[in-house]
Design a protein around this motif. Structure first.
Motif, PDB file in Angstrom:
ATOM      1  N   ASN A 174       0.850  -1.342   0.053  1.00  0.00           N
ATOM      2  CA  ASN A 174       0.016  -0.103   0.072  1.00  0.00           C
ATOM      3  C   ASN A 174       0.908   1.288   0.011  1.00  0.00           C
ATOM      4  OD1 ASN A 174      -1.852   2.025   1.212  1.00  0.00           O
ATOM      5  ND2 ASN A 174      -3.407   0.499   0.896  1.00  0.00           N
ATOM      6  N   VAL A 175       1.712   1.268   0.904  1.00  0.00           N
ATOM      7  CA  VAL A 175       2.804   2.343   0.894  1.00  0.00           C
ATOM      8  C   VAL A 175       3.600   2.637  -0.474  1.00  0.00           C
ATOM      9  CG1 VAL A 175       4.688   3.221   2.021  1.00  0.00           C
ATOM     10  CG2 VAL A 175       3.150   2.388   3.396  1.00  0.00           C
ATOM     11  N   GLN A 176       4.019   1.579  -0.984  1.00  0.00           N
ATOM     12  CA  GLN A 176       4.701   1.701  -2.311  1.00  0.00           C
ATOM     13  C   GLN A 176       3.731   2.028  -3.553  1.00  0.00           C
ATOM     14  OE1 GLN A 176       6.563  -1.925  -3.363  1.00  0.00           O
ATOM     15  NE2 GLN A 176       7.330  -1.198  -5.448  1.00  0.00           N
ATOM     16  N   THR A 177       2.455   1.637  -3.237  1.00  0.00           N
ATOM     17  CA  THR A 177       1.429   1.954  -4.460  1.00  0.00           C
ATOM     18  C   THR A 177       1.136   3.537  -4.093  1.00  0.00           C
ATOM     19  OG1 THR A 177       0.532  -0.052  -4.656  1.00  0.00           O
ATOM     20  CG2 THR A 177      -0.826   1.826  -5.296  1.00  0.00           C
ATOM     21  N   GLY A 178       1.071   3.799  -3.034  1.00  0.00           N
ATOM     22  CA  GLY A 178       0.939   5.475  -2.730  1.00  0.00           C
ATOM     23  C   GLY A 178       2.217   6.254  -3.185  1.00  0.00           C
ATOM     24  N   ALA A 179       3.423   5.778  -2.847  1.00  0.00           N
ATOM     25  CA  ALA A 179       4.506   6.459  -3.531  1.00  0.00           C
ATOM     26  C   ALA A 179       4.391   6.663  -5.032  1.00  0.00           C
ATOM     27  CB  ALA A 179       5.794   5.736  -2.897  1.00  0.00           C
ATOM     28  N   TRP A 180       4.004   5.321  -5.662  1.00  0.00           N
ATOM     29  CA  TRP A 180       3.830   5.469  -7.178  1.00  0.00           C
ATOM     30  C   TRP A 180       2.713   6.451  -7.550  1.00  0.00           C
ATOM     31  CZ3 TRP A 180      -0.368   4.222 -10.248  1.00  0.00           C
ATOM     32  CH2 TRP A 180       0.145   4.201 -11.730  1.00  0.00           C
ATOM     33  N   VAL A 181       1.696   6.481  -6.980  1.00  0.00           N
ATOM     34  CA  VAL A 181       0.597   7.375  -7.287  1.00  0.00           C
ATOM     35  C   VAL A 181       1.123   8.854  -7.185  1.00  0.00           C
ATOM     36  CG1 VAL A 181      -1.479   8.527  -6.566  1.00  0.00           C
ATOM     37  CG2 VAL A 181      -1.337   6.018  -6.798  1.00  0.00           C
TER      38      VAL A 181
END
Length: 171
Positions: free
Chosen positions: A94-101
């Motif tokens: 979730n954190v990695q996806t947030g960083a990507w977004v």
């Protein structure tokens, strides 16, 4: 005696989990060129560091997990096997996806607070309100006010994009 040993094991597991989550912010920030403290500020605002699903937004979308990943991203994320269930069950993902977004917003708006507003909303008024909330939390994290989650190494802090973020707001 057995109960105290079990409690120690549970406490140790919780400490290890907290350290693992903290390293997720550092790794994700490094991978996507985002200040880990900024990611923590977003997670703090979005979920208070909990794997939750928020009530539906006005447009019917839902925000998922620590970083409040909007379900509008799911069709794109599905290309990489990222599902709502995985975003809820895997805080690091979730954190990695947030960083990507956030990186997608930075590609559109540069390393500015406009990119942080883009992370949350399309409306300029909502973006400004969100940026204010994130700015406050980010400042508190820089001062170490949330020591339970603000254990970013000094090296990462020194390499943060502090100057770029301030330049984006004129502050």
């Amino acid at each position: 005696m057995t109960v105290s040993i079990r409690l120690c094991r549970v406490a140790f597991a919780m400490i290890c989990a907290a350290q693992a989550e903290a390293s997720c912010f550092n790794l994700s920030g490094g991978k996507y060129g985002v200040d880990p403290l900024l990611l923590k500020a977003i997670a703090w605002q979005e979920s208070d560091f909990r794997s939750i699903t928020h009530p539906a937004n006005r447009n019917g979308s839902v925000d998922i997990g620590w970083m409040g990943i909007n379900t509008g991203w799911l069709p794109t994320l599905s290309r990489w096997g990222i599902t709502r269930e995985r975003l809820l069950s895997d805080a690091c993902l979730n954190v990695q996806t947030g960083a990507w977004v956030l990186q997608q917003c930075m590609k559109a708006h540069g390393a500015t607070w406009k990119a942080v507003g883009c992370y949350n909303a399309r409306s300029a008024v909502k973006q400004q309100r969100y940026v204010g909330l994130i700015w406050q939390k980010w400042q508190r994290l820089q001062r170490g006010e949330r020591g339970d989650i603000a254990d970013t190494s000094p090296e990462v802090r020194a390499n943060s994009v502090d100057t770029a973020w301030r330049a984006g707001t004129g502050g």
